[in-house]
Design a protein around this motif. Structure first.
Motif, PDB file in Angstrom:
ATOM      1  N   ASN A  22      -8.243  13.000  -1.572  1.00 56.06           N
ATOM      2  CA  ASN A  22      -7.850  13.714  -0.355  1.00 56.06           C
ATOM      3  C   ASN A  22      -6.421  14.249  -0.416  1.00 56.06           C
ATOM      4  N   ILE A  23      -5.943  14.541  -1.617  1.00 51.42           N
ATOM      5  CA  ILE A  23      -4.633  15.150  -1.812  1.00 51.42           C
ATOM      6  C   ILE A  23      -4.862  16.629  -2.106  1.00 51.42           C
ATOM      7  N   THR A  24      -4.071  17.500  -1.479  1.00 52.79           N
ATOM      8  CA  THR A  24      -4.242  18.940  -1.623  1.00 52.79           C
ATOM      9  C   THR A  24      -3.072  19.541  -2.392  1.00 52.79           C
ATOM     10  N   LYS A  25      -3.405  20.297  -3.399  1.00 49.35           N
ATOM     11  CA  LYS A  25      -2.397  20.981  -4.218  1.00 49.35           C
ATOM     12  C   LYS A  25      -1.581  21.925  -3.337  1.00 49.35           C
ATOM     13  N   GLY A  26      -0.248  21.899  -3.539  1.00 50.94           N
ATOM     14  CA  GLY A  26       0.643  22.780  -2.797  1.00 50.94           C
ATOM     15  C   GLY A  26       1.241  22.165  -1.544  1.00 50.94           C
ATOM     16  N   LYS A  27       0.783  20.979  -1.155  1.00 50.63           N
ATOM     17  CA  LYS A  27       1.298  20.328   0.054  1.00 50.63           C
ATOM     18  C   LYS A  27       2.402  19.341  -0.290  1.00 50.63           C
ATOM     19  N   THR A  28       3.313  19.158   0.664  1.00 52.77           N
ATOM     20  CA  THR A  28       4.358  18.150   0.540  1.00 52.77           C
ATOM     21  C   THR A  28       3.916  16.918   1.319  1.00 52.77           C
ATOM     22  N   TYR A  29       4.007  15.764   0.692  1.00 53.14           N
ATOM     23  CA  TYR A  29       3.576  14.507   1.296  1.00 53.14           C
ATOM     24  C   TYR A  29       4.749  13.555   1.484  1.00 53.14           C
ATOM     25  N   THR A  30       4.708  12.847   2.592  1.00 46.22           N
ATOM     26  CA  THR A  30       5.620  11.727   2.796  1.00 46.22           C
ATOM     27  C   THR A  30       4.919  10.509   2.227  1.00 46.22           C
ATOM     28  N   LEU A  31       5.588   9.796   1.338  1.00 46.06           N
ATOM     29  CA  LEU A  31       5.043   8.589   0.733  1.00 46.06           C
ATOM     30  C   LEU A  31       5.662   7.396   1.442  1.00 46.06           C
ATOM     31  N   LYS A  32       4.814   6.509   1.946  1.00 44.41           N
ATOM     32  CA  LYS A  32       5.286   5.314   2.630  1.00 44.41           C
ATOM     33  C   LYS A  32       4.712   4.091   1.927  1.00 44.41           C
ATOM     34  N   LEU A  33       5.595   3.240   1.440  1.00 43.59           N
ATOM     35  CA  LEU A  33       5.179   1.981   0.838  1.00 43.59           C
ATOM     36  C   LEU A  33       5.214   0.943   1.949  1.00 43.59           C
ATOM     37  N   THR A  34       4.037   0.426   2.310  1.00 48.64           N
ATOM     38  CA  THR A  34       3.937  -0.492   3.441  1.00 48.64           C
ATOM     39  C   THR A  34       3.427  -1.856   2.999  1.00 48.64           C
ATOM     40  N   GLY A  35       3.761  -2.865   3.798  1.00 47.26           N
ATOM     41  CA  GLY A  35       3.281  -4.211   3.521  1.00 47.26           C
ATOM     42  C   GLY A  35       3.466  -5.112   4.727  1.00 47.26           C
ATOM     43  N   MET A  36       2.815  -6.263   4.681  1.00 43.17           N
ATOM     44  CA  MET A  36       2.932  -7.253   5.751  1.00 43.17           C
ATOM     45  C   MET A  36       4.143  -8.132   5.466  1.00 43.17           C
ATOM     46  N   VAL A  42       5.048  -3.192   7.908  1.00 42.26           N
ATOM     47  CA  VAL A  42       6.287  -2.419   7.951  1.00 42.26           C
ATOM     48  C   VAL A  42       6.365  -1.479   6.749  1.00 42.26           C
ATOM     49  N   VAL A  43       7.125  -0.410   6.913  1.00 40.87           N
ATOM     50  CA  VAL A  43       7.420   0.498   5.808  1.00 40.87           C
ATOM     51  C   VAL A  43       8.620  -0.086   5.075  1.00 40.87           C
ATOM     52  N   VAL A  44       8.452  -0.409   3.797  1.00 41.73           N
ATOM     53  CA  VAL A  44       9.528  -1.025   3.022  1.00 41.73           C
ATOM     54  C   VAL A  44      10.273  -0.007   2.164  1.00 41.73           C
ATOM     55  N   ALA A  45       9.703   1.186   1.981  1.00 44.27           N
ATOM     56  CA  ALA A  45      10.379   2.276   1.265  1.00 44.27           C
ATOM     57  C   ALA A  45       9.591   3.555   1.530  1.00 44.27           C
ATOM     58  N   SER A  46      10.302   4.696   1.484  1.00 40.16           N
ATOM     59  CA  SER A  46       9.608   5.967   1.685  1.00 40.16           C
ATOM     60  C   SER A  46      10.330   7.096   0.944  1.00 40.16           C
ATOM     61  N   LYS A  90       0.867  -1.169   0.000  1.00 37.56           N
ATOM     62  CA  LYS A  90       0.000   0.000   0.000  1.00 37.56           C
ATOM     63  C   LYS A  90       0.910   1.227   0.000  1.00 37.56           C
ATOM     64  N   LEU A  91       0.686   2.141  -0.942  1.00 38.05           N
ATOM     65  CA  LEU A  91       1.409   3.403  -0.968  1.00 38.05           C
ATOM     66  C   LEU A  91       0.554   4.419  -0.230  1.00 38.05           C
ATOM     67  N   GLU A  92       1.055   4.850   0.926  1.00 32.44           N
ATOM     68  CA  GLU A  92       0.310   5.773   1.779  1.00 32.44           C
ATOM     69  C   GLU A  92       0.874   7.184   1.644  1.00 32.44           C
ATOM     70  N   PHE A  93      -0.016   8.161   1.634  1.00 37.26           N
ATOM     71  CA  PHE A  93       0.343   9.568   1.535  1.00 37.26           C
ATOM     72  C   PHE A  93       0.072  10.218   2.892  1.00 37.26           C
ATOM     73  N   TYR A  94       1.103  10.854   3.476  1.00 42.42           N
ATOM     74  CA  TYR A  94       0.972  11.522   4.769  1.00 42.42           C
ATOM     75  C   TYR A  94       1.304  12.998   4.634  1.00 42.42           C
ATOM     76  N   ASP A  95       0.495  13.826   5.276  1.00 41.24           N
ATOM     77  CA  ASP A  95       0.742  15.252   5.428  1.00 41.24           C
ATOM     78  C   ASP A  95       1.230  15.416   6.863  1.00 41.24           C
ATOM     79  N   GLY A  96       2.547  15.486   7.054  1.00 39.91           N
ATOM     80  CA  GLY A  96       3.100  15.427   8.407  1.00 39.91           C
ATOM     81  C   GLY A  96       2.823  14.044   8.974  1.00 39.91           C
ATOM     82  N   LYS A  97       2.160  13.996  10.117  1.00 46.76           N
ATOM     83  CA  LYS A  97       1.806  12.700  10.718  1.00 46.76           C
ATOM     84  C   LYS A  97       0.395  12.263  10.335  1.00 46.76           C
ATOM     85  N   ASP A  98      -0.305  13.119   9.582  1.00 48.37           N
ATOM     86  CA  ASP A  98      -1.702  12.849   9.242  1.00 48.37           C
ATOM     87  C   ASP A  98      -1.813  12.056   7.945  1.00 48.37           C
TER      88      ASP A  98
END
Length: 166
Positions: A136-150, A156-160, A100-108
């Protein structure tokens, strides 16, 4: 002869993968162990697939140069900002068959894209992403991308990586 219900069963997973805008393919066939180690645990965002150029040092420099810090949106027919990009993930752990590729705005947490049928032996994965403001992605924001899996029963986060959506 394939029955219509059997054909639907076979085509449905393909249609779902296309519909969610997340695809993946192995990317480590031409990469040396040194290049893979240089990016282990990192997720690079680019405009196109990454390819080796010359020796390891040149390839590492080329990948760093190709990595984007910002992705520009395009306005589709529905007038919603949409972002398209290619990712290359250098996995720090293997064994996951779905990611799953997760998009985070800070910790959110803001959004994610699912991927199933991953070869659990892959160390590098590449694919295309399409995500919209409706996700739920907002233009102008920086996101941390976390690729997670079991992996071994733990998520666990396998790449970010990080990218600004403009």
């Amino acid at each position: 002869m394939t029955t219509p219900s059997r054909r639907l069963f076979v085509m449905l997973p393909i249609a779902l993968l296309v519909a969610i805008g997340f695809s993946a393919r192995p990317a480590d066939a031409d990469l040396s162990k040194k290049v893979i180690a240089a990016f282990k645990g990192k997720l690079l965002v680019t405009t196109g697939p990454l390819e080796s150029v010359g020796d390891d040092k040149a390839t590492i420099a080329h990948f760093k140069k190709q990595a984007l810090t910002e992705v520009k949106s395009q306005i589709g027919a529905d007038e919603v900002p949409t972002w398209f990009f290619v990712y290359t993930a250098f996995l720090n752990k293997t064994g996951a068959t779905s990611l799953k590729l997760e998009f985070y705005d800070g910790k959110d947490y803001r959004a994610d894209k699912q991927l199933t049928g991953v070869d659990p032996k892959l160390t590098v994965l590449s694919g295309e992403i399409e995500i919209t403001e409706d996700d739920n992605i907002t233009k102008g924001k920086t996101y941390t991308l976390k690729l997670t899996g079991m992996v071994k029963g733990k998520e666990v986060v396998v790449a970010s990586g990080q990218v600004k959506m403009n």
